[in-house]
Design an enzyme around this catalytic site. Structure first.
Site, PDB file in Angstrom:
ATOM      1  N   HIS A  30     -26.025 -82.849  56.730  1.00  0.00           N
ATOM      2  CA  HIS A  30     -26.288 -84.264  56.520  1.00  0.00           C
ATOM      3  C   HIS A  30     -27.238 -84.457  55.338  1.00  0.00           C
ATOM      4  CE1 HIS A  30     -25.142 -85.699  60.854  1.00  0.00           C
ATOM      5  NE2 HIS A  30     -24.109 -85.283  60.139  1.00  0.00           N
TER       6      HIS A  30
ATOM      7  N   GLU B 243     -30.042 -86.168  55.009  1.00  0.00           N
ATOM      8  CA  GLU B 243     -31.468 -86.052  55.336  1.00  0.00           C
ATOM      9  C   GLU B 243     -31.892 -84.594  55.459  1.00  0.00           C
ATOM     10  OE1 GLU B 243     -29.881 -89.913  56.998  1.00  0.00           O
ATOM     11  OE2 GLU B 243     -29.278 -87.806  57.018  1.00  0.00           O
TER      12      GLU B 243
ATOM     13  N   CYS C 174     -30.191 -88.280  62.676  1.00  0.00           N
ATOM     14  CA  CYS C 174     -29.954 -87.696  63.997  1.00  0.00           C
ATOM     15  C   CYS C 174     -30.783 -86.425  64.133  1.00  0.00           C
ATOM     16  CB  CYS C 174     -28.469 -87.387  64.197  1.00  0.00           C
ATOM     17  SG  CYS C 174     -27.886 -85.959  63.255  1.00  0.00           S
TER      18      CYS C 174
ATOM     19  N   CYS D 184     -31.937 -83.236  61.484  1.00  0.00           N
ATOM     20  CA  CYS D 184     -32.466 -84.073  60.406  1.00  0.00           C
ATOM     21  C   CYS D 184     -33.855 -84.607  60.737  1.00  0.00           C
ATOM     22  CB  CYS D 184     -31.508 -85.231  60.134  1.00  0.00           C
ATOM     23  SG  CYS D 184     -29.843 -84.731  59.660  1.00  0.00           S
TER      24      CYS D 184
END
Length: 374
Positions: A92, A94, A126, A133
């Protein structure tokens, strides 16, 4: 600090390649340059619409996109950029930005003037096992207590009960929000949409920015606001005026259906506004303090002032009882006055005895008021 990325300078900004991606992923179109800065951070409007669900409400999709801004203590912009997810390695945005010895760690290490990090993401962060993250963001902020983080998102990611990881993600969001005021979590709404379009979308200027908001987008923003407040146990101190009273009454049925079904499950082409209802509902963001709102009555409905009508019956003369007029009422004094009245025969008496006056006593009784008895 050992660098974990390679930054390549371009005409509009830089593209960043992390070192641990030794080979390209055939299933990811953004590999290996998932981090871009400057004007390289702009995306086409079609991609922004499909990812963020603007101006339509959000619908299920797997792409993650995060725009970011790095600002100084005086709010001056130092750097802007974007980070996209990798579908090949299942990372992801992040996680790429906030990992230990990662990109933001290196940027702050070389520029100590950075004091504010602002994220504009299509999904809330999440903390699922493959990504972690929020854990990386939490540890990053512990290492830089002088840096603040503001996270804005267009939809919540895997926080509904139908997802097995919803409880874990909700708990992680609570932990991240506990760092307030260093951290703030808010949905994207109102004029912030236009600011993101101007900063991060290609071929967009102030005159070409779509002004009206679709009702589905407004409802999604309101849902995100109250949902994130319930997750982090925060009380909304401000009330937004995104809908006028008239439009709000018209959309009550749509709001009830919105709570029961997924957000915006239909594509924009499949949406057809009903007759008599304007599909372009303007959004006006108003922040009103609770102290300025009129008092709210809780419990029973407050009593309204009653109008009392008194009916007066006309008195009939036959119902009156008149007391004897000859008898004066008790307690009323009788005044006796002695007057000298000239007699009719005085002329004859005067002839005999020049003048003669006869005393007569005249009793004058005051008028008796008629006493009315009901």
């Amino acid at each position: 600090m050992e660098p974990l990325y390679e930054e390549i300078l371009t005409q509009g900004g830089t593209i960043v390649k992390p070192y641990y991606w030794l080979s390209l992923s055939l299933g990811c179109t953004n590999c290996p340059y998932h981090i871009r800065t400057g004007e390289e951070a702009r995306v086409p409007y079609t991609e922004f619409h499909q990812t963020f669900g603007f101006p339509w409400s959000t619908y299920p999709q797997t792409k993650h996109l995060t725009f970011y801004e790095l600002r100084s203590s005086s709010k001056n912009l130092i750097q802007k950029g974007l980070a996209s997810n990798c579908t090949g390695s299942h990372n992801h945005p992040e996680a790429m930005l906030f990992e230990k010895n990662g990109y933001l760690d290196a940027v702050i290490f070389h520029n100590s003037n950075i004091r504010h990090i602002i994220l504009y993401s299509n999904n809330s962060p999440c903390n699922e096992a493959k990504h972690c993250c929020i854990s990386k963001m939490y540890n990053f902020l512990m290492n830089y207590p002088e840096v603040t983080l503001s996270v804005f998102f267009s939809q919540l990611y895997h926080t509904e009960k139908q997802f097995p990881t919803s409880a874990w993600n909700r708990k992680a969001l609570q932990s991240l929000a506990s760092l307030w005021p260093q951290v703030t979590l808010s949905p994207i709404c109102g004029g912030l949409w236009h600011a993101i379009l101007e900063k991060f979308v290609s071929n967009i200027s102030g005159s070409t920015v779509p002004q009206p908001f679709i009702a589905g987008r407004i409802l999604a923003d309101r849902y995100n606001t109250y949902e994130i407040n319930s997750i982090i146990a925060a009380k909304p101190y401000f009330t937004d005026g995104l809908l006028s009273r008239q439009k709000e009454n018209q959309n009550r049925e749509a709001w009830a259906a919105f709570e029961k079904h997924p957000l915006g499950s239909a594509a924009p082409a499949q949406r057809q506004p009903t007759r008599g209802q304007d599909p372009r509902t303007p959004a006006v963001l108003m922040l009103v303090s609770n102290r300025d709102l009129p008092p709210i009555h809780v419990g029973s409905t407050p009593q309204k002032p009653r109008t009392v009508v008194r009916h007066l019956n006309m008195l009939q003369l036959s119902s009156f009882k008149v007391k004897d007029v000859k008898k004066p009422p008790s307690g009323r004094p009788v005044e006796e006055v002695e007057v000298m009245k000239e007699s009719a025969r005085s002329q004859k008496a005067n002839k005999k005895n020049r003048s003669q006056w006869k005393k007569q006593t005249l009793v004058i009784k005051p008028r008796i008021c008629r006493l009315l008895e009901r």
